[in-house]
Write an enzyme that holds these catalytic residues in place. Sequence first.
Site, PDB file in Angstrom:
ATOM      1  N   LEU A   1       0.820  -1.216   0.000  1.00  0.00           N
ATOM      2  CA  LEU A   1       0.000   0.000   0.000  1.00  0.00           C
ATOM      3  C   LEU A   1       0.852   1.263   0.000  1.00  0.00           C
ATOM      4  CD1 LEU A   1      -2.834  -0.886   2.553  1.00  0.00           C
ATOM      5  CD2 LEU A   1      -3.039  -0.700   0.067  1.00  0.00           C
ATOM      6  N   GLY A   2       1.892   1.266   0.783  1.00  0.00           N
ATOM      7  CA  GLY A   2       2.721   2.469   0.869  1.00  0.00           C
ATOM      8  C   GLY A   2       3.890   2.267   1.799  1.00  0.00           C
TER       9      GLY A   2
ATOM     10  N   GLY B   1       6.386   4.531   4.608  1.00  0.00           N
ATOM     11  CA  GLY B   1       6.598   5.771   5.337  1.00  0.00           C
ATOM     12  C   GLY B   1       7.933   5.766   6.046  1.00  0.00           C
ATOM     13  N   GLY B   2       8.110   6.750   6.923  1.00  0.00           N
ATOM     14  CA  GLY B   2       9.363   6.850   7.660  1.00  0.00           C
ATOM     15  C   GLY B   2       9.543   5.703   8.637  1.00  0.00           C
TER      16      GLY B   2
ATOM     17  N   GLY C   1       8.282   1.959   8.772  1.00  0.00           N
ATOM     18  CA  GLY C   1       7.623   0.754   8.318  1.00  0.00           C
ATOM     19  C   GLY C   1       6.998   0.841   6.935  1.00  0.00           C
TER      20      GLY C   1
ATOM     21  N   THR D   1       3.556  -0.526   4.712  1.00  0.00           N
ATOM     22  CA  THR D   1       2.181  -0.960   4.911  1.00  0.00           C
ATOM     23  C   THR D   1       1.720  -1.803   3.728  1.00  0.00           C
ATOM     24  OG1 THR D   1       1.710   1.057   6.172  1.00  0.00           O
ATOM     25  CG2 THR D   1      -0.174  -0.204   5.381  1.00  0.00           C
TER      26      THR D   1
ATOM     27  N   LYS E   1       0.948  -3.156   8.774  1.00  0.00           N
ATOM     28  CA  LYS E   1       2.161  -2.351   8.768  1.00  0.00           C
ATOM     29  C   LYS E   1       3.303  -3.147   9.381  1.00  0.00           C
ATOM     30  CE  LYS E   1       3.788   2.317   9.821  1.00  0.00           C
ATOM     31  NZ  LYS E   1       3.419   3.635  10.383  1.00  0.00           N
TER      32      LYS E   1
ATOM     33  N   ASP F   1       2.063  14.418  11.610  1.00  0.00           N
ATOM     34  CA  ASP F   1       2.413  14.153  10.213  1.00  0.00           C
ATOM     35  C   ASP F   1       1.166  14.213   9.333  1.00  0.00           C
ATOM     36  OD1 ASP F   1       4.155  13.688   8.147  1.00  0.00           O
ATOM     37  OD2 ASP F   1       4.240  11.511   8.428  1.00  0.00           O
TER      38      ASP F   1
END
Length: 463
Positions: free
Chosen positions: A21-22, A24-25, A27, A29, A44, A144
């Site tokens: 899915l994506g 980030g800083g 982990g 997801t 995640k 964030d």
Amino acid sequence: METLQRSEKIIAEKYRIIGKLGEGGVGITYAAVDLNSNRKVALKALSLRLTTEWKKVELFEREAKTLSGLNHPGIPRYIDYFQVDTSQDRCFYIAQQLAPGKSLAQLIENGWKPNEAQVRHIACQLLEILVYLQSLLPATIHRDIKPQNIILQKNGRVFLVDFGAVQNTYHHTVTGGSTVVGTYGYMAPEQFRGKAVLSTDLYGLGTTLLFLLTQKFPSDLPRQKQKIKFRDRVSISPEFADWLDQIIEPAIEDRFHSAKDALSALRGEQPSGINSEKMFKRSPQSRITLIDAKRWLFINIYPDRFPSKLKGFFQFIHLTCKLLLPLYLILAFFSLYLFLMHIFGESDRTFSLFEYTVADWLAKLFQLFVFISVKAVIIFIVFYALMYLCWISGCLFTRQIQISLQDIQRVKLSKIHLPLLKKSMTFCRIRAKSRNYCFGLFLPQAEKEWLVGELNNCLSKLK
């Protein structure tokens, strides 16, 4: 961060990976399927082997703990937190409800151009989520807010995701952490100094809305004295432009203080602009009310929750203490009167001051001294003991503390050992230039933490 899991892999014999899915800083997801319920979830993951900073593990665990305590329709529901150990690695996982839809960043990338009404609708929903987060004890700060962390469904419903940078006001103010967390362009100026207050998330929301309206990253927009200039790049009403202007103010004191204030102004329930007097009350059951009137702070603590029997007992002590001092003065004058009557009465109206020797006078004065002193010692021991009890139970009575924000140097929780109770308790301490203010000994711990966090938020406006 490299991909941890491939599609169709089974995690913990419970979740099957569908796709990524994506990232980030903290982990990566994945979209996954719960094999027990056959429902889609967001999984995640954080690899200990691939993590170069222990801070990320701390943030990951904090995110799981925060999510487990949240309950709002605009925040994906927390499901589980677990770890999987292998011979080569240890992976941590957070399972959440999968928020259907696409992020605002994806929608803009695909050519979506929302109008003012749509942006207002998104802003109202996000502010309602922030109002909920700020009403918690202690208040929770996302830190964030950005287009990538906001999911929009086809029906217009909004979800706020990725609490990897989450912070609460108590943890931040007590530990004095200085870690810079956030995304450049959407971060409030105070975040670069490692600070986060209630209005920090409002700045992130404001810059996100500007991204929707201008189709440009906030860092690419012109600035004047750190203030983003956007009016010549958008076609919106003057009222909405004024509201956006205030929510993205670089100075904390010029911004809306809380999500509740910003939401009220957006809905037209109150005009934009910082009120000269703001009242903050945690909940209808709270014993504490804070009033920030310009540069003065008033703290009202009410005795509603104290046990009624003890409350009545200490109120009796309070009234007794008020009567002790005048009674002692009356007793002292009466003792002096008896002493003089005793001297004059012995000579049966033929008394002469010169008939007494120096030794006799000294003996009489010593008797008077002993007579008054013994009673005075007893009275003052009782008096100060009762006053001490009234001091440690100050929350029994409605109390107002008035202090200038300019004079406050430090706010923190301190400990005191109570021998009679055989335990230590915490209380709130405000260190000012002229004196210290100590209060809140018998408040619940959560209220003490909230109060210290809120007071530090007030101070942050002046720094």
